[in-house]
Design a protein around this motif. Structure first.
Motif, PDB file in Angstrom:
ATOM      1  N   VAL A 103      35.054  50.617  39.866  1.00  0.00           N
ATOM      2  CA  VAL A 103      34.667  49.271  39.458  1.00  0.00           C
ATOM      3  C   VAL A 103      33.176  49.056  39.726  1.00  0.00           C
ATOM      4  O   VAL A 103      32.558  49.809  40.491  1.00  0.00           O
ATOM      5  N   PRO A 104      32.577  48.022  39.118  1.00  0.00           N
ATOM      6  CA  PRO A 104      31.171  47.733  39.400  1.00  0.00           C
ATOM      7  C   PRO A 104      30.959  47.352  40.862  1.00  0.00           C
ATOM      8  O   PRO A 104      31.866  46.846  41.528  1.00  0.00           O
ATOM      9  N   ALA A 105      29.759  47.565  41.347  1.00  0.00           N
ATOM     10  CA  ALA A 105      29.434  47.240  42.738  1.00  0.00           C
ATOM     11  C   ALA A 105      29.589  45.752  43.014  1.00  0.00           C
ATOM     12  O   ALA A 105      29.764  45.343  44.171  1.00  0.00           O
ATOM     13  N   GLU A 106      29.559  44.914  41.970  1.00  0.00           N
ATOM     14  CA  GLU A 106      29.690  43.471  42.145  1.00  0.00           C
ATOM     15  C   GLU A 106      31.129  43.038  42.398  1.00  0.00           C
ATOM     16  O   GLU A 106      31.378  41.901  42.809  1.00  0.00           O
ATOM     17  N   ALA A 109      37.045  42.537  46.244  1.00  0.00           N
ATOM     18  CA  ALA A 109      38.488  42.290  46.200  1.00  0.00           C
ATOM     19  C   ALA A 109      38.850  40.923  46.767  1.00  0.00           C
ATOM     20  O   ALA A 109      39.784  40.269  46.281  1.00  0.00           O
ATOM     21  N   ARG A 110      38.106  40.478  47.764  1.00  0.00           N
ATOM     22  CA  ARG A 110      38.392  39.199  48.401  1.00  0.00           C
ATOM     23  C   ARG A 110      37.752  38.028  47.662  1.00  0.00           C
ATOM     24  O   ARG A 110      38.426  37.096  47.227  1.00  0.00           O
ATOM     25  N   PHE A 111      36.449  38.065  47.506  1.00  0.00           N
ATOM     26  CA  PHE A 111      35.734  36.896  47.018  1.00  0.00           C
ATOM     27  C   PHE A 111      35.708  36.779  45.490  1.00  0.00           C
ATOM     28  O   PHE A 111      35.468  35.693  44.957  1.00  0.00           O
ATOM     29  N   SER A 112      35.918  37.877  44.763  1.00  0.00           N
ATOM     30  CA  SER A 112      35.956  37.798  43.305  1.00  0.00           C
ATOM     31  C   SER A 112      37.310  37.328  42.786  1.00  0.00           C
ATOM     32  O   SER A 112      37.457  37.054  41.595  1.00  0.00           O
ATOM     33  N   ALA A 113      38.307  37.225  43.642  1.00  0.00           N
ATOM     34  CA  ALA A 113      39.656  36.845  43.218  1.00  0.00           C
ATOM     35  C   ALA A 113      39.693  35.396  42.737  1.00  0.00           C
ATOM     36  O   ALA A 113      39.069  34.514  43.326  1.00  0.00           O
ATOM     37  N   GLU A 255      38.499  38.204  33.729  1.00  0.00           N
ATOM     38  CA  GLU A 255      38.767  39.245  32.741  1.00  0.00           C
ATOM     39  C   GLU A 255      37.517  40.051  32.422  1.00  0.00           C
ATOM     40  O   GLU A 255      37.581  41.259  32.203  1.00  0.00           O
ATOM     41  N   ASP A 256      36.386  39.390  32.404  1.00  0.00           N
ATOM     42  CA  ASP A 256      35.118  40.052  32.125  1.00  0.00           C
ATOM     43  C   ASP A 256      34.468  40.476  33.432  1.00  0.00           C
ATOM     44  O   ASP A 256      34.182  39.635  34.295  1.00  0.00           O
ATOM     45  N   PRO A 257      34.247  41.767  33.640  1.00  0.00           N
ATOM     46  CA  PRO A 257      33.599  42.227  34.880  1.00  0.00           C
ATOM     47  C   PRO A 257      32.270  41.544  35.171  1.00  0.00           C
ATOM     48  O   PRO A 257      31.850  41.472  36.330  1.00  0.00           O
ATOM     49  N   ALA A 258      31.627  41.011  34.135  1.00  0.00           N
ATOM     50  CA  ALA A 258      30.364  40.301  34.353  1.00  0.00           C
ATOM     51  C   ALA A 258      30.560  39.051  35.197  1.00  0.00           C
ATOM     52  O   ALA A 258      29.594  38.506  35.743  1.00  0.00           O
ATOM     53  N   GLY A 259      31.796  38.595  35.307  1.00  0.00           N
ATOM     54  CA  GLY A 259      32.078  37.401  36.096  1.00  0.00           C
ATOM     55  C   GLY A 259      32.378  37.661  37.553  1.00  0.00           C
ATOM     56  O   GLY A 259      32.537  36.710  38.340  1.00  0.00           O
ATOM     57  N   TYR A 260      32.435  38.924  37.980  1.00  0.00           N
ATOM     58  CA  TYR A 260      32.777  39.241  39.371  1.00  0.00           C
ATOM     59  C   TYR A 260      31.787  38.621  40.356  1.00  0.00           C
ATOM     60  O   TYR A 260      32.174  37.993  41.347  1.00  0.00           O
ATOM     61  N   ALA A 261      30.506  38.827  40.115  1.00  0.00           N
ATOM     62  CA  ALA A 261      29.486  38.367  41.060  1.00  0.00           C
ATOM     63  C   ALA A 261      29.446  36.853  41.135  1.00  0.00           C
ATOM     64  O   ALA A 261      29.348  36.273  42.233  1.00  0.00           O
TER      65      ALA A 261
END
Length: 276
Positions: A103-106, A109-113, A255-261
């Motif tokens: 997965v991207p470095a951004e 598991a905890r805070f992107s949920a 759904e979009d990995p760009a939203g993780y950070a």
């Protein structure tokens, strides 16, 4: 982190013989077993930063737990295609890594949920629990009314201060948004509570279940669980339901990995979620 790759692990475990998720000296924990096994495969210096979506308590199970770990490229790259199989061969039978995904470095598991979803299983059968399911179902000694449980649950949905249902932690808020709370009775007679929220504070799910059960068996009015939301301290009237009936079944992410950070940043700003 230069030289490291972030990897997502989807994990399932039977919590019966674990002292919870978090590593503790001298105790068998899920994090401890995973870290030890990853280190055996990849080398101790290659594994760092194991972070979980929800730090389950002792005895709580999971079918949909998520964690991430940073793995040194020199160890990860040669074993990327075989790590899942290697872990299956070394992990004890009560914990499984179901998928291994780069997965991207951004990704956190905890805070992107975006949500955690739990299920709690109860039987009110007069004979108790079927022996093969005794580790995942609570035996309740009184008949439970599904309609009463549903009424009690409805009053707890939404954004509230759940202080009455939480073990308060210093500098942590007890404000949570419960987006789903419902009961069903399966064809085998087992009652299942589904509880979903953006996050949970410690013991919140089991406390909610404990309050709803005494409304479901008629010892409290169905409005009683919701009435406790006016309190700003933990209620001594609420009994925490036993751990073994609870299972973490799903953790949601953008759904979009760009939203993780962005999600991680907003979560850190709002609160520090703790155990459920």
């Amino acid at each position: 982190m230069d030289g490291y790759t972030r990897v997502r692990l989807d994990v399932a475990y039977d919590g019966t013989d674990f002292s919870g998720w978090a590593a503790q000296p001298g105790r068998r924990t899920v994090a401890g077993v995973l870290t030890e096994t990853l280190s055996k495969v990849l080398g101790a210096d290659a594994v760092t930063g194991l972070t979980v979506a929800g730090r389950t308590d002792a005895g709580v199970h999971a079918t949909g737990q998520v964690c991430h770990v940073d793995l040194a490229d020199v160890a990860w790259k040669p074993l990327a295609d075989s790590l899942l199989r290697r872990l299956a061969g070394l992990l004890p039978g009560d914990v499984r890594v179901r998928t291994v995904t780069e997965v991207p470095a951004e990704f956190d598991a905890r805070f992107s949920a975006t949500f955690r979803r739990y299920e709690y299983r109860v039987t009110d059968a007069p004979y108790g629990v079927e022996p093969l399911r005794r580790h995942e179902i609570l035996a309740w000694p009184r008949p439970l009314e599904l309609a009463a449980l549903a009424h009690a649950a409805a009053g707890l949905v939404g954004e509230h201060d759940f202080a009455a249902y939480c073990r308060r932690k210093e500098h942590a808020t007890t404000l949570r948004e419960v987006t789903r709370l419902e009961w069903r009775r399966d064809p085998d007679g087992i009652l299942v509570a589904t509880v979903q929220a953006d996050a949970f504070c410690q013991s919140m799910v089991r406390s909610l279940v404990g309050a709803m059960l005494v409304a479901g068996d008629g010892r409290r009015p169905v409005e009683w669980p919701a009435s406790l939301l006016t309190r700003r301290e933990r209620s001594s009237e609420v009994t925490v339901a036993p751990a073994h009936g609870l299972t973490l079944v799903e953790v949601g992410y953008p759904e979009d990995p760009a939203g993780y950070a962005d999600r991680a940043e907003r979560t850190r700003r709002l609160r520090l979620p703790a155990e459920a």
